[in-house]
Design a protein around this motif. Structure first.
Motif, PDB file in Angstrom:
ATOM      1  N   UNK A   1       8.170   6.467  23.469  1.00 22.32           N
ATOM      2  CA  UNK A   1       7.218   6.316  21.921  1.00 22.32           C
ATOM      3  C   UNK A   1       5.748   5.058  22.534  1.00 22.32           C
ATOM      4  N   UNK A   2       5.138   5.458  22.523  1.00 23.44           N
ATOM      5  CA  UNK A   2       3.366   4.442  22.406  1.00 23.44           C
ATOM      6  C   UNK A   2       3.935   3.919  21.154  1.00 23.44           C
ATOM      7  N   UNK A   3       3.287   2.713  21.675  1.00 23.56           N
ATOM      8  CA  UNK A   3       3.824   1.814  19.775  1.00 23.56           C
ATOM      9  C   UNK A   3       2.363   1.053  20.664  1.00 23.56           C
ATOM     10  N   UNK A   4       1.212   0.540  19.811  1.00 22.82           N
ATOM     11  CA  UNK A   4       0.011  -0.663  19.405  1.00 22.82           C
ATOM     12  C   UNK A   4       1.010  -1.489  18.836  1.00 22.82           C
ATOM     13  N   UNK A   5       0.535  -3.011  19.365  1.00 23.34           N
ATOM     14  CA  UNK A   5       0.877  -3.962  18.608  1.00 23.34           C
ATOM     15  C   UNK A   5      -0.446  -4.930  18.973  1.00 23.34           C
ATOM     16  N   UNK A   6      -0.683  -5.045  17.305  1.00 24.60           N
ATOM     17  CA  UNK A   6      -1.626  -6.000  17.140  1.00 24.60           C
ATOM     18  C   UNK A   6      -1.487  -7.638  16.720  1.00 24.60           C
ATOM     19  N   UNK A   7      -1.543  -8.782  17.541  1.00 22.98           N
ATOM     20  CA  UNK A   7      -1.452  -9.905  17.361  1.00 22.98           C
ATOM     21  C   UNK A   7      -2.785 -10.977  17.656  1.00 22.98           C
ATOM     22  N   UNK A   8      -2.042 -10.733  15.512  1.00 28.72           N
ATOM     23  CA  UNK A   8      -4.122 -11.768  15.117  1.00 28.72           C
ATOM     24  C   UNK A   8      -4.067 -12.895  14.696  1.00 28.72           C
ATOM     25  N   UNK A   9      -5.154 -14.401  15.751  1.00 27.51           N
ATOM     26  CA  UNK A   9      -4.553 -15.172  15.774  1.00 27.51           C
ATOM     27  C   UNK A   9      -5.562 -15.833  14.747  1.00 27.51           C
ATOM     28  N   UNK A  10      -5.018 -16.376  14.351  1.00 24.08           N
ATOM     29  CA  UNK A  10      -6.774 -17.671  13.241  1.00 24.08           C
ATOM     30  C   UNK A  10      -7.351 -18.948  14.023  1.00 24.08           C
ATOM     31  N   UNK A  11      -7.846 -19.362  13.437  1.00 26.71           N
ATOM     32  CA  UNK A  11      -8.262 -20.951  13.657  1.00 26.71           C
ATOM     33  C   UNK A  11      -7.508 -22.088  14.944  1.00 26.71           C
ATOM     34  N   UNK A  12      -6.197 -21.674  13.834  1.00 23.24           N
ATOM     35  CA  UNK A  12      -5.363 -23.102  14.228  1.00 23.24           C
ATOM     36  C   UNK A  12      -4.465 -22.185  15.545  1.00 23.24           C
ATOM     37  N   UNK A  13      -4.959 -21.064  15.610  1.00 23.79           N
ATOM     38  CA  UNK A  13      -3.585 -20.466  16.456  1.00 23.79           C
ATOM     39  C   UNK A  13      -2.593 -19.768  16.095  1.00 23.79           C
ATOM     40  N   UNK A  14      -2.631 -19.762  14.693  1.00 26.08           N
ATOM     41  CA  UNK A  14      -1.318 -19.153  14.273  1.00 26.08           C
ATOM     42  C   UNK A  14      -1.724 -17.749  14.531  1.00 26.08           C
ATOM     43  N   UNK A  15      -0.525 -16.746  14.154  1.00 23.11           N
ATOM     44  CA  UNK A  15      -0.376 -15.737  14.170  1.00 23.11           C
ATOM     45  C   UNK A  15       0.571 -14.819  13.130  1.00 23.11           C
ATOM     46  N   UNK A  16      -0.028 -14.123  12.908  1.00 26.74           N
ATOM     47  CA  UNK A  16       0.409 -13.130  12.212  1.00 26.74           C
ATOM     48  C   UNK A  16       1.917 -12.364  12.078  1.00 26.74           C
ATOM     49  N   UNK A  17       2.665 -12.257  11.386  1.00 26.96           N
ATOM     50  CA  UNK A  17       3.993 -11.552  11.455  1.00 26.96           C
ATOM     51  C   UNK A  17       4.226 -11.639  10.261  1.00 26.96           C
ATOM     52  N   UNK A  18       4.709 -10.009  10.062  1.00 18.81           N
ATOM     53  CA  UNK A  18       5.124  -9.256   9.090  1.00 18.81           C
ATOM     54  C   UNK A  18       6.986  -8.843   9.750  1.00 18.81           C
ATOM     55  N   UNK A  19       7.366  -8.489   7.882  1.00 18.91           N
ATOM     56  CA  UNK A  19       8.553  -8.650   8.063  1.00 18.91           C
ATOM     57  C   UNK A  19       9.132  -7.023   7.646  1.00 18.91           C
ATOM     58  N   UNK A  20      10.281  -6.145   9.001  1.00 19.99           N
ATOM     59  CA  UNK A  20      10.440  -4.828   8.676  1.00 19.99           C
ATOM     60  C   UNK A  20      10.996  -5.545   6.880  1.00 19.99           C
ATOM     61  N   UNK A  21      10.754  -4.180   6.003  1.00 20.21           N
ATOM     62  CA  UNK A  21      11.486  -4.226   4.681  1.00 20.21           C
ATOM     63  C   UNK A  21      12.215  -2.992   5.304  1.00 20.21           C
ATOM     64  N   UNK A  22      13.257  -3.521   3.839  1.00 15.39           N
ATOM     65  CA  UNK A  22      14.853  -2.419   3.407  1.00 15.39           C
ATOM     66  C   UNK A  22      14.096  -1.363   3.758  1.00 15.39           C
ATOM     67  N   UNK A  23      15.221  -0.561   4.497  1.00 14.61           N
ATOM     68  CA  UNK A  23      14.976   0.892   4.324  1.00 14.61           C
ATOM     69  C   UNK A  23      15.785   1.010   5.842  1.00 14.61           C
ATOM     70  N   UNK A  24      14.287   0.356   6.525  1.00 19.41           N
ATOM     71  CA  UNK A  24      14.304   0.847   7.773  1.00 19.41           C
ATOM     72  C   UNK A  24      15.280  -0.216   9.115  1.00 19.41           C
ATOM     73  N   UNK A  25      14.967   0.588  10.257  1.00 19.28           N
ATOM     74  CA  UNK A  25      15.395   0.118  11.169  1.00 19.28           C
ATOM     75  C   UNK A  25      14.641  -0.669  11.578  1.00 19.28           C
ATOM     76  N   UNK A  26      15.597  -1.711  11.486  1.00 18.57           N
ATOM     77  CA  UNK A  26      15.632  -3.153  12.180  1.00 18.57           C
ATOM     78  C   UNK A  26      14.929  -4.223  10.895  1.00 18.57           C
ATOM     79  N   UNK A  27      15.915  -4.120   9.826  1.00 21.63           N
ATOM     80  CA  UNK A  27      14.792  -4.266   8.394  1.00 21.63           C
ATOM     81  C   UNK A  27      15.033  -5.684   8.790  1.00 21.63           C
ATOM     82  N   UNK A  28      14.016  -6.449   7.619  1.00 23.72           N
ATOM     83  CA  UNK A  28      14.376  -8.454   7.526  1.00 23.72           C
ATOM     84  C   UNK A  28      13.812  -8.847   8.630  1.00 23.72           C
ATOM     85  N   UNK A  29      14.014  -8.368  10.326  1.00 23.71           N
ATOM     86  CA  UNK A  29      13.310  -8.473  11.231  1.00 23.71           C
ATOM     87  C   UNK A  29      11.723  -9.125  11.170  1.00 23.71           C
ATOM     88  N   UNK A  30      11.043  -9.711  12.032  1.00 19.29           N
ATOM     89  CA  UNK A  30       9.547  -9.779  11.750  1.00 19.29           C
ATOM     90  C   UNK A  30       9.143  -9.281  12.957  1.00 19.29           C
TER      91      UNK A  30
END
Length: 320
Positions: free
Chosen positions: A9-38
């Motif tokens: 399954x081809x999945x696209x992942x977007x790594x958003x990096x702000x001016x401070x060099x930080x990256x944005x992470x999203x937490x997988x919600x309850x009920x999904x595979x690997x829930x709680x992981x970022x």
């Protein structure tokens, strides 16, 4: 891609990096595979959809931001399996977008510096993406012919290299006693930590374990078959020397990155056939971790290596 016919399954992942060099992470919600992981935001291609339009759509639907495909930089492709479910995660980095990221699908969001992210909190397939973010394009290895009585000179030389921007260095000094190499690493360790640089001992797992954060190990090819699990905590980097697909596959479970060699013919190993860029690219893109091109390389070839699926280049002579 069509999972029904065995394709991942081809999945696209977007790594958003702000001016401070930080990256944005999203937490997988309850009920999904690997829930709680970022994870890094994104999602799968729809039937007949091309990768770049899929990236734009997924980030718009998930975060409410608009990215331009031409602003994205390819970071790494990660083939992964969760049980019998095959994925190909295609990660691209963006430093510009329109709109403010917001949670549109019930996920918790957070911004973090890459070095502050605990890899164990990420979904396993996203950990190689984090390592690709952390690793530089150049991996310098000390010359093997340095004599033990040149320790003072090389301490000064390595310290200067770190001050000037070297962020990943392997202390490969086979003519030195192991304790002398460990002492050199210990003396450089505070400076390396201040600059977020990493020092790797060649094959010396126990030495790295005794020194702690900022100092890791580069595993020799012979060590890969002897280890059943990662030999150091995630706070200590691990590299692996690889020459083929089998060694790369083993390294995924033991190391943060690998070197793959020889890409080009070398004077030190004149009878070893060179991989060449096409073969290197095929092996690197099939490996689920960042891979450095080694053998006949120079820092000036880093961009060429990246175009062929590499994290960057590794080497000795021209790197000093």
């Amino acid at each position: 891609m069509n999972e029904a016919h065995g394709a991942p399954l081809h999945v696209m992942a977007g790594v958003l990096r702000d001016a401070q060099g930080r990256v944005l992470l999203a937490q997988r919600p309850a009920g999904k595979h690997l829930a709680g992981f970022w994870e890094f935001p994104g999602g799968k291609l729809e039937s007949g959809e091309l990768p770049q339009p899929a990236m734009v759509r997924e980030l718009r639907e998930e975060l409410g931001v608009l990215v331009e495909p031409q602003d994205g930089v390819p970071l790494i492709r990660v083939p992964w399996h969760y049980g019998d479910r095959g994925l190909l995660i295609d990660a691209w980095q963006f430093t510009s977008w329109r709109g403010s990221p917001a949670s549109l699908e019930g996920q918790t969001l957070q911004w973090q510096m890459p070095w502050e992210v605990d890899p164990t909190t990420l979904a396993p397939a996203d950990r190689p993406i984090l390592q690709a973010l952390r690793l530089p394009a150049v991996y310098a290895i000390t010359p093997a012919d340095v004599l033990p009585d040149h320790a003072g000179t090389w301490h000064a030389r390595l310290a200067e290299a770190i001050e000037l921007g070297a962020r990943l260095i392997q202390l490969r000094l086979p003519l030195w006693p192991a304790e002398q190499v460990r002492d050199l690493a210990e003396r450089l360790q505070p400076l390396a930590l201040r600059h977020t640089a990493r020092l790797l001992l060649n094959g010396d797992i126990e030495g790295a374990r005794s020194l702690g954060p900022g100092v890791g190990v580069h595993l020799k090819g012979a060590q890969l078959g002897e280890l059943a699990e990662r030999p150091l905590p995630w706070s200590q980097p691990i590299g692996a020397s690889c020459h083929d697909a089998a060694q790369l596959a083993i390294s995924v479970h033991l190391a943060d990155f690998a070197t793959l060699s020889p890409v080009a013919a070398t004077a030190s190993h004149p009878h070893v056939p060179a991989l060449g860029w096409p073969r290197f690219q095929g092996l690197a893109e099939a490996a689920a971790l960042p891979v450095y091109a080694l053998g006949g390389m120079a820092p000036a070839l880093a961009e060429q290596a990246r175009r062929h699926g590499a994290q960057g280049v590794a080497g000795i002579g021209s790197f000093w």
